[in-house]
Design a protein around this motif. Sequence first.
Motif, PDB file in Angstrom:
ATOM      1  N   ARG A 129       0.838  -1.207   0.000  1.00  0.00           N
ATOM      2  CA  ARG A 129       0.000   0.000   0.000  1.00  0.00           C
ATOM      3  C   ARG A 129       0.869   1.252   0.000  1.00  0.00           C
ATOM      4  NH1 ARG A 129      -5.028   0.196  -1.286  1.00  0.00           N
ATOM      5  NH2 ARG A 129      -5.500   1.702   0.311  1.00  0.00           N
ATOM      6  N   ALA A 130       1.970   1.242   0.747  1.00  0.00           N
ATOM      7  CA  ALA A 130       2.881   2.390   0.772  1.00  0.00           C
ATOM      8  C   ALA A 130       3.461   2.628  -0.611  1.00  0.00           C
ATOM      9  CB  ALA A 130       3.993   2.164   1.794  1.00  0.00           C
ATOM     10  N   GLY A 131       3.766   1.561  -1.337  1.00  0.00           N
ATOM     11  CA  GLY A 131       4.278   1.682  -2.699  1.00  0.00           C
ATOM     12  C   GLY A 131       3.276   2.323  -3.639  1.00  0.00           C
ATOM     13  N   GLU A 132       1.995   2.181  -3.321  1.00  0.00           N
ATOM     14  CA  GLU A 132       0.933   2.802  -4.116  1.00  0.00           C
ATOM     15  C   GLU A 132       0.620   4.210  -3.628  1.00  0.00           C
ATOM     16  OE1 GLU A 132      -2.284   0.028  -3.487  1.00  0.00           O
ATOM     17  OE2 GLU A 132      -1.835  -0.990  -5.363  1.00  0.00           O
ATOM     18  N   GLY A 133       1.243   4.610  -2.530  1.00  0.00           N
ATOM     19  CA  GLY A 133       0.938   5.912  -1.937  1.00  0.00           C
ATOM     20  C   GLY A 133      -0.384   5.898  -1.191  1.00  0.00           C
ATOM     21  N   ALA A 134      -0.829   4.709  -0.779  1.00  0.00           N
ATOM     22  CA  ALA A 134      -2.123   4.564  -0.104  1.00  0.00           C
ATOM     23  C   ALA A 134      -1.916   4.257   1.369  1.00  0.00           C
ATOM     24  CB  ALA A 134      -2.931   3.445  -0.766  1.00  0.00           C
ATOM     25  N   SER A 135      -2.924   4.562   2.157  1.00  0.00           N
ATOM     26  CA  SER A 135      -2.836   4.291   3.594  1.00  0.00           C
ATOM     27  C   SER A 135      -3.125   2.818   3.868  1.00  0.00           C
ATOM     28  CB  SER A 135      -3.827   5.161   4.362  1.00  0.00           C
ATOM     29  OG  SER A 135      -5.149   4.841   3.974  1.00  0.00           O
ATOM     30  N   PHE A 136      -2.747   2.386   5.047  1.00  0.00           N
ATOM     31  CA  PHE A 136      -2.990   1.015   5.476  1.00  0.00           C
ATOM     32  C   PHE A 136      -3.660   1.073   6.830  1.00  0.00           C
ATOM     33  CE2 PHE A 136      -1.455  -2.722   7.923  1.00  0.00           C
ATOM     34  CZ  PHE A 136      -2.083  -3.708   7.189  1.00  0.00           C
ATOM     35  N   THR A 137      -4.842   0.477   6.944  1.00  0.00           N
ATOM     36  CA  THR A 137      -5.593   0.520   8.192  1.00  0.00           C
ATOM     37  C   THR A 137      -5.682  -0.847   8.849  1.00  0.00           C
ATOM     38  OG1 THR A 137      -7.662   0.235   6.975  1.00  0.00           O
ATOM     39  CG2 THR A 137      -6.971   2.505   7.454  1.00  0.00           C
ATOM     40  N   GLY A 138      -4.902  -1.787   8.361  1.00  0.00           N
ATOM     41  CA  GLY A 138      -4.902  -3.130   8.946  1.00  0.00           C
ATOM     42  C   GLY A 138      -5.585  -4.123   8.033  1.00  0.00           C
ATOM     43  N   LEU A 139      -5.339  -5.392   8.308  1.00  0.00           N
ATOM     44  CA  LEU A 139      -5.966  -6.447   7.517  1.00  0.00           C
ATOM     45  C   LEU A 139      -7.429  -6.582   7.913  1.00  0.00           C
ATOM     46  CD1 LEU A 139      -3.215  -9.229   7.649  1.00  0.00           C
ATOM     47  CD2 LEU A 139      -3.701  -7.635   5.790  1.00  0.00           C
ATOM     48  N   LYS A 140      -8.253  -6.863   6.938  1.00  0.00           N
ATOM     49  CA  LYS A 140      -9.667  -7.073   7.195  1.00  0.00           C
ATOM     50  C   LYS A 140      -9.905  -8.569   7.414  1.00  0.00           C
ATOM     51  CE  LYS A 140     -11.359  -3.128   4.524  1.00  0.00           C
ATOM     52  NZ  LYS A 140     -10.466  -2.249   5.128  1.00  0.00           N
ATOM     53  N   PRO A 141     -10.933  -8.917   8.174  1.00  0.00           N
ATOM     54  CA  PRO A 141     -11.218 -10.336   8.394  1.00  0.00           C
ATOM     55  C   PRO A 141     -11.510 -11.044   7.070  1.00  0.00           C
ATOM     56  CG  PRO A 141     -12.594  -8.941   9.795  1.00  0.00           C
ATOM     57  CD  PRO A 141     -11.854  -8.043   8.858  1.00  0.00           C
ATOM     58  N   ALA A 142     -11.226 -12.327   7.029  1.00  0.00           N
ATOM     59  CA  ALA A 142     -11.502 -13.116   5.825  1.00  0.00           C
ATOM     60  C   ALA A 142     -12.964 -12.939   5.431  1.00  0.00           C
ATOM     61  CB  ALA A 142     -11.195 -14.586   6.066  1.00  0.00           C
ATOM     62  N   GLY A 143     -13.195 -12.730   4.146  1.00  0.00           N
ATOM     63  CA  GLY A 143     -14.552 -12.563   3.645  1.00  0.00           C
ATOM     64  C   GLY A 143     -15.035 -11.121   3.663  1.00  0.00           C
ATOM     65  N   ALA A 144     -14.316 -10.224   4.335  1.00  0.00           N
ATOM     66  CA  ALA A 144     -14.709  -8.813   4.379  1.00  0.00           C
ATOM     67  C   ALA A 144     -14.260  -8.149   3.085  1.00  0.00           C
ATOM     68  CB  ALA A 144     -14.076  -8.113   5.574  1.00  0.00           C
TER      69      ALA A 144
END
Length: 138
Positions: A25-40
């Motif tokens: 995400r950093a390489g895309e210049g985007a923020s990262f808010t954590g992994l989402k649960p499977a299926g989300a």
Amino acid sequence: MLAGKAEISDAAEHEFFATLVKIHRAGEGASFTGLKPAGAVEPAVAEADKALASGSPDALVKLITDDIAAGIKQRYELAAATFKHKDESVAQGREFVEAYVAFTHYVERLHQDATAEAGHGGHDDHAKHMEQADHSKH
């Protein structure tokens, strides 16, 4: 109580993938808010999947255009309301500038995304950058 090997392994795996996605995400210049649960899945992504399965993008187009229209109208209404009173005081002038900037940046981003060449966010630029980095090593 001590964690078992499986719990430690799961935690390590989660940390590994969280770090991997964060770097991506950093390489895309985007923020990262954590992994989402499977299926989300984000609603637009879920609708995109449905469009591919059904063979029609119509519901996806409606979802996106309805959200865009609402976003433009909301920001426009605030900018228009503050425009009427912008010359009455410095504070009201600042309110207008803030609303104007939010409105124009929103429509600018939408237009840039709508007219950009096909690709996934910054992946095209990211891929070019990675390719250039590989060539510079040789």
